[in-house]
Enzyme design. Structure first.
Site, PDB file in Angstrom:
ATOM      1  N   SER A 227      30.446 -17.526  41.861  1.00  0.00           N
ATOM      2  CA  SER A 227      29.388 -18.411  41.046  1.00  0.00           C
ATOM      3  C   SER A 227      28.608 -17.627  40.825  1.00  0.00           C
ATOM      4  CB  SER A 227      29.019 -19.262  42.008  1.00  0.00           C
ATOM      5  OG  SER A 227      29.996 -20.116  42.658  1.00  0.00           O
TER       6      SER A 227
ATOM      7  N   ARG B 291      19.331 -20.725  48.051  1.00  0.00           N
ATOM      8  CA  ARG B 291      19.617 -19.423  47.427  1.00  0.00           C
ATOM      9  C   ARG B 291      18.362 -18.454  47.249  1.00  0.00           C
ATOM     10  NH1 ARG B 291      23.254 -21.306  48.879  1.00  0.00           N
ATOM     11  NH2 ARG B 291      25.148 -21.841  47.899  1.00  0.00           N
TER      12      ARG B 291
ATOM     13  N   GLU C 285      22.878 -16.262  39.837  1.00  0.00           N
ATOM     14  CA  GLU C 285      22.755 -15.855  41.116  1.00  0.00           C
ATOM     15  C   GLU C 285      22.788 -14.498  41.220  1.00  0.00           C
ATOM     16  OE1 GLU C 285      25.287 -17.521  44.155  1.00  0.00           O
ATOM     17  OE2 GLU C 285      24.869 -19.590  43.475  1.00  0.00           O
TER      18      GLU C 285
END
Length: 339
Positions: free
Chosen positions: A231, A161, A327
């Site tokens: 998410s 990520r 995120e």
């Protein structure tokens, strides 16, 4: 400049913040021109794709540039399909387009929200696959020099990520297009979750695509019905020793061994076991079916979403000694801020 344009339709959390100026661009030349113009004005600038990885905490005192560029070009070598994809293409539509044209490899990442241009920034991934495994190059506009530059896969510094676009090139780059390399000798990746039930000898890419869509749709709320950014937390990565400590204390803990010897923990499991699935406060909540997802129950603000996220982080840390990281990008009045 008055702040009068609503951004509610352009972020999947459905947060009702506004901006001073909104520009929608449909061509690469227009995108370059508008970005350089906004950057030269020395005012805040927000590049917007699908708005699916964003938490708006305040009205935005600057220009929002919404990327709507389209285009998928394909060439071939003996062993691979080489795709050039414009930044404004919808990611899931690209996955489906590839399968319809017998180009396999992206099916594990079906139904990831957002646009292709956003994909390299956080190196999107799902069900055992990450973008960096197929990314050949990324072309971007350097806002400081006005040049269009191309980075190879290695130069993008992809990590879990993460990428150079969240580091050294943050706030000075706008992704224009992405090059993908899909091998013709397809090998299914069945290493993750519900995909392990398939046989590698008989499974098709369409089987994987349909299963991923089925699972995601059963767990993840439709943003048109319940605002969310997918998410919300990264799956934390811990050392093997730390994992053993946790597994001894919490025998049911879910973890996946990585090639470097570390272990990726399932953040959703941690949040669930901390008793937070379905928890609500100030119009925001932890989704009842998937604890990894924070939702707008109708009256949430960006700040109340962040407040809930901080509560989840603190609760998980107190129970497991593991720090969760968000995120989505969190945007304040003048640009990106810390949660």
């Amino acid at each position: 400049m008055s702040i009068s344009i609503s951004l509610k339709p352009f972020n999947t959390f459905g947060l009702d913040q506004r901006c001073a100026r909104l520009v929608e661009v449909t061509s690469r030349n227009e995108l370059i021109k508008e970005c350089l113009k906004a950057f030269a004005a020395d005012k805040p600038m927000l590049i917007l794709g699908g708005g699916s990885n964003l938490v708006l905490t305040d009205d935005f005192d600057g220009t929002v540039i919404r990327i709507l560029t389209r285009g998928i070009e394909v060439t071939e070598t003996d062993d691979a399909f080489l795709l050039t994809v414009e930044a404004g293409e919808n990611w899931h539509a690209l996955v489906e387009h590839c399968l319809q044209h017998n180009m396999q490899g992206l099916e594990n990442m079906a139904l990831i929200p957002g646009t292709v241009g956003a994909a390299p920034i956080q190196n999107i991934g799902a069900y055992g696959i990450e973008l960096n495994q197929m990314c050949d190059w990324v072309e971007y506009l350097d806002l400081q020099t006005g040049e269009v530059k191309r980075l190879s896969n290695e130069e993008c510094l992809f990590d879990y990520r993460d990428s150079i676009f969240k580091g050294e090139l943050r706030d000075r780059s706008v992704i224009l297009s992405v090059g993908l390399r899909l091998a013709k000798m397809w090998q299914p990746n069945l290493s993750y979750g519900p995909l392990t039930e398939f046989s590698p000898d008989t499974v098709t890419a369409w089987d994987i695509f349909k299963k991923v869509c089925e699972v995601r749709q059963s767990k993840l709320p439709d943003p048109k019905v319940l605002g969310n950014a997918g998410s919300f937390f990264k799956n934390p990565v811990v050392t093997a020793a730390e994992y053993q400590r946790l597994a001894t204390e919490f025998p049911g803990i879910v973890g996946y061994a990585l090639s470097d010897g570390t272990v990726k923990l399932a953040a959703g499991w941690l949040i669930d076991q901390a008793g937070l699935k379905g928890y609500q406060q100030k119009g925001a909540g932890v989704h009842a079916n998937q604890a990894l997802v924070l939702v707008n129950l109708g009256e949430a603000t960006g700040e109340s979403v962040c407040e809930l996220a901080r509560y989840v982080i603190a609760t998980v840390s107190a129970k497991f000694g593991v720090k969760l990281e968000p995120e989505p990008r969190v945007m304040g009045r003048n640009g990106e801020i810390s949660i």
